[in-house]
Design a protein around this motif. Structure first.
Motif, PDB file in Angstrom:
ATOM      1  N   GLY A  35       0.934  -1.146  -0.093  1.00  0.00           N
ATOM      2  CA  GLY A  35      -0.061  -0.038   0.119  1.00  0.00           C
ATOM      3  C   GLY A  35       0.955   1.193   0.091  1.00  0.00           C
ATOM      4  O   GLY A  35       2.002   1.248   0.580  1.00  0.00           O
ATOM      5  N   TRP A  36       0.341   2.262  -0.442  1.00  0.00           N
ATOM      6  CA  TRP A  36       0.968   3.719  -0.425  1.00  0.00           C
ATOM      7  C   TRP A  36       0.097   4.479   0.722  1.00  0.00           C
ATOM      8  O   TRP A  36      -1.143   4.602   0.433  1.00  0.00           O
ATOM      9  N   PHE A  37       0.734   4.854   1.449  1.00  0.00           N
ATOM     10  CA  PHE A  37       0.035   5.929   2.167  1.00  0.00           C
ATOM     11  C   PHE A  37       0.529   7.247   2.604  1.00  0.00           C
ATOM     12  O   PHE A  37       1.729   7.427   1.780  1.00  0.00           O
ATOM     13  N   ARG A  38      -0.155   8.128   2.819  1.00  0.00           N
ATOM     14  CA  ARG A  38       0.440   9.493   2.924  1.00  0.00           C
ATOM     15  C   ARG A  38       0.206   9.925   4.073  1.00  0.00           C
ATOM     16  O   ARG A  38      -1.113   9.998   4.784  1.00  0.00           O
ATOM     17  N   GLN A  39       1.045  11.442   4.722  1.00  0.00           N
ATOM     18  CA  GLN A  39       0.589  11.925   5.593  1.00  0.00           C
ATOM     19  C   GLN A  39       1.171  13.372   5.634  1.00  0.00           C
ATOM     20  O   GLN A  39       2.550  13.599   5.236  1.00  0.00           O
ATOM     21  N   ALA A  40       0.192  14.467   5.650  1.00  0.00           N
ATOM     22  CA  ALA A  40       0.793  15.703   5.472  1.00  0.00           C
ATOM     23  C   ALA A  40       0.488  16.382   6.936  1.00  0.00           C
ATOM     24  O   ALA A  40       0.185  15.728   7.993  1.00  0.00           O
ATOM     25  N   PRO A  41       1.367  17.296   7.285  1.00  0.00           N
ATOM     26  CA  PRO A  41       1.608  17.966   8.622  1.00  0.00           C
ATOM     27  C   PRO A  41       0.289  18.268   9.222  1.00  0.00           C
ATOM     28  O   PRO A  41      -0.521  18.623   8.676  1.00  0.00           O
ATOM     29  N   GLY A  42       0.245  17.963  10.333  1.00  0.00           N
ATOM     30  CA  GLY A  42      -1.135  18.118  11.044  1.00  0.00           C
ATOM     31  C   GLY A  42      -2.346  17.016  10.743  1.00  0.00           C
ATOM     32  O   GLY A  42      -3.563  17.153  11.316  1.00  0.00           O
TER      33      GLY A  42
END
Length: 121
Positions: A35-42
């Motif tokens: 899987g590809w996940f992403r996380q942006a600040p906050g």
């Protein structure tokens, strides 16, 4: 055990494209759903796309459907995320994760270090 290394991130203008790669070590790559996940600040980490062990089925988050495509090359032990029509809200640190079996379980998956994607408006 599997080790994952992401690459392909960078800075791109809105509307542009990037292709992320997730290279896996080990001889049992075909045993893992990726899987590809992403996380942006906050923000919380979110699943963007995932692909089955065989590559025959894929899942996409609603926010990226019809813009992103996940694929895997078993000969190269690599999973790709082709990202088209990028938007500023796609800006995030992107991670790939691998789980044995049918689905990617974030709690028990192996994780890469991440690659930064920044989309300018």
């Amino acid at each position: 055990q599997v080790q994952l290394v992401e690459s392909g991130g960078g800075l791109v203008q809105a509307g542009g494209s990037l292709r992320l790669s997730c290279a896996a070590s080990g001889r049992t790559f075909s045993s893992y759903a990726i899987g590809w996940f992403r996380q942006a600040p906050g923000n919380e980490r979110e699943l963007v796309a995932s692909i089955s062990r065989s590559g025959g089925s894929a899942y996409y988050a609603r926010s990226v459907k019809d813009r992103f495509t996940i694929s895997r090359d078993s000969a190269k032990n690599t999973v790709y995320l082709q990202m088209n029509s990028l938007k500023p809200e796609d800006t995030a640190l992107y991670f790939c994760a691998a789980s044995l079996g049918l689905y990617v379980d974030p709690k028990s998956a192996y994780w890469g270090q991440g690659t930064q994607v920044t989309v300018s408006s």
